[in-house]
Write an enzyme that holds these catalytic residues in place. Structure first.
Site, short mmCIF file in Angstrom:
data_model
loop_
_atom_site.label_atom_id
_atom_site.label_comp_id
_atom_site.label_asym_id
_atom_site.label_seq_id
_atom_site.Cartn_x
_atom_site.Cartn_y
_atom_site.Cartn_z
N LYS A 89 0.84 -1.20 0.00
CA LYS A 89 0.00 0.00 0.00
C LYS A 89 0.88 1.25 0.00
O LYS A 89 0.61 2.20 -0.74
CB LYS A 89 -0.94 0.00 1.22
CG LYS A 89 -2.09 -0.98 1.06
CD LYS A 89 -2.88 -1.20 2.33
CE LYS A 89 -3.92 -2.30 2.08
NZ LYS A 89 -4.61 -2.75 3.28
N GLN A 106 -4.93 -1.58 9.47
CA GLN A 106 -4.87 -2.91 8.85
C GLN A 106 -5.51 -3.94 9.79
O GLN A 106 -5.16 -4.03 10.96
CB GLN A 106 -3.40 -3.27 8.57
CG GLN A 106 -3.20 -4.57 7.84
CD GLN A 106 -3.71 -4.54 6.40
OE1 GLN A 106 -3.53 -3.56 5.69
NE2 GLN A 106 -4.37 -5.61 5.98
N ASP A 121 -11.22 3.06 4.11
CA ASP A 121 -11.64 1.65 4.00
C ASP A 121 -13.16 1.54 4.00
O ASP A 121 -13.70 0.46 3.73
CB ASP A 121 -11.06 0.85 5.17
CG ASP A 121 -10.06 -0.19 4.72
OD1 ASP A 121 -9.94 -0.39 3.50
OD2 ASP A 121 -9.41 -0.79 5.60
#
Ligand code: NAD
Length: 302
Positions: free
Chosen positions: A64, A108, A131
Site C-alpha cells: 500500500k 490494517q 476503507d
C-alpha cells in the site's frame, strides 16, 4: 452472447483483466493527483496503521505504501508493537484525524487480540475512513448516500461496470455476506438497478441460487466452492476469494473460491485468481484517498 444461449463444447469465457484495469486506474489517479495538487496546492496523504507483526499484513501494508508513493501521494506508516493498548491506538487515530496533512486513515485488520476492531474503525473520522468500514460510511451506503465505499467491493463494481455497462434488471447473486465484501457489494449492485440475492453459510441451496445469476460474485474464502455447474451459461463471474495453498513441491499458489477450469467453460466472462479482483483493492484505496482529500479540501467528492 446472451446469458441463456447454448455454449459450444470449446467455449472459453473471456478473462476480466483486473491487473490491467487496476494499472490504468492507478495511472488515471496519478494524473488526477497532479491536477488536484496544481489546483489546490495539496498532496493527498494516506496514513496506514499496523499493530503487531503478522507477516501477511506487513506485506499488504508495504505494498500500500509503495503504490501510494507511485500515485504521487504521501504515505505515512505507523508500525505499532503487538502490546499497543486500545487507548494508545485511539490516541494515534485522534491525532491523525486532526492532522491536515492526512486525508485517509486505514487500520490494517485483523487487529491483535484485546483490540476491538469495531471501536477502532469507528474512531476514524468518516471523511478520512478510506476503507469505508466505519458505521457512518456503511450507513450512507445502505441508504444510498454518497460516501467512502470499501475498496474490494468498489473494485468489483468498477470491473463489472467496465465489462457490462448498464446493469439494470440483471440478477446478481453475491455469495458471502461479510461487512468487508459481500454486504457492501450487494448494496452497490442494488444501487446499479440489479435484482440482488445474497447467499451465505446458512443458505439452503446456494448452487440453485447461483444458477439463476447473470452476475455471480463469490466472496467466501472457501477454496473452489463454486463448480462449473453452479454457473448459468454466459454469466459474468467475479471471484473475490484468495486462499494460498501449498503444492507438493513446497511452492505456494493462490486459489479462488471458484473452480476456474470448470467455470471458464460455462461463464461468459470471469476474473482469474490471481490477477482479477486482487489488484483492484489497492487501486481503489488510492481512489478513495483522493476522494477523501477532495472532500476535505473542497467539500465535494468529485
Ligand atoms: P468472511 O469470512 O468475513 O466472510 C465469508 C462469508 O462467506 C460469510 O458471509 C459466510 O457466511 C459466507 N460463507 C462461508 N462459507 C460459505 C459457503 N459454504 N456457502 C455460502 N456462503 C459461505 O470473508 P471476507 O472477508 O468477506 O473474504 C472472503 C474472501 O475474499 C476471502 O478469501 C478473502 O481472502 C477474500 N478477499 C479478497 C480481497 C481482495 O483484495 N481480492 C479482499 C478482501 C477479501
Amino acid at each position: 452472447m446472451s446469458a441463456s444461449s447454448p455454449l459450444s463444447s470449446d467455449h472459453q469465457a473471456s478473462l476480466i483483466d483486473g491487473k490491467g484495469f487496476a494499472a490504468s486506474l492507478r495511472a488515471q489517479i496519478r494524473d488526477d493527483v497532479r491536477t488536484f495538487h496544481d489546483q489546490y496546492g495539496v498532496t493527498p496523504g494516506l496514513a496506514v496503521i499496523l499493530v503487531g507483526n503478522d507477516p501477511a499484513s506487513e506485506v499488504y501494508v508495504r505494498n500500500k505504501a509503495i503504490q501510494t508513493h507511485h500515485a504521487g501521494m504521501r504515505s505515512f506508516m505507523h508500525m505499532l508493537p503487538e502490546t499497543t493498548s486500545e487507548t494508545e491506538l485511539l490516541a494515534l487515530i485522534e491525532r491523525l484525524n486532526n492532522d491536515p496533512e492526512i486525508h485517509g486513515i486505514l487500520v490494517q485488520l485483523p487487529l491483535p487480540k484485546g483490540l476491538d476492531a469495531r471501536r477502532v474503525t469507528n474512531a476514524i473520522r468518516p471523511e478520512k475512513d478510506v476503507d469505508g468500514l466505519g458505521e457512518t460510511n456503511a450507513g450512507r451506503l445502505a441508504i444510498g448516500l454518497p460516501g467512502l465505499v470499501p475498496c474490494t467491493p468498489l473494485g468489483c463494481l468498477l470491473l463489472l461496470k467496465d465489462q457490462l455497462g448498464d446493469m439494470h434488471g440483471q440478477h446478481a447473486v453475491v455469495i458471502g455476506a461479510s461487512n468487508l465484501v459481500g454486504k457492501p457489494l450487494a448494496l452497490l449492485l442494488l444501487a446499479e438497478g440489479c435484482t440482488v440475492s445474497i447467499a451465505h453459510i446458512h443458505t439452503r441451496d446456494t448452487a440453485a441460487l447461483a444458477r439463476q445469476a447473470d452476475i455471480l460474485v463469490v466472496a467466501t474464502g472457501v477454496r473452489e466452492l463454486v463448480r462449473g455447474d453452479w454457473i448459468k451459461p454466459g454469466a459474468t463471474v467475479i471471484d473475490v476469494g484468495i486462499t494460498r495453498v501449498t503444492l507438493e513441491n513446497g511452492k505456494t499458489r493462490l486459489v479462488g473460491d471458484v473452480v476456474f477450469n470448470e467455470a471458464v467453460k460455462v461463464a461468459g466472462r470471469i476474473t482469474p485468481v490471481p490477477g482479477g479482483v486482487g489488484p483492484m483493492t489497492i487501486a481503489c484505496l488510492l481512489k478513495n484517498t483522493l476522494t477523501a482529500a477532495r472532500l476535505l479540501v473542497t467539500g465535494k467528492p468529485e
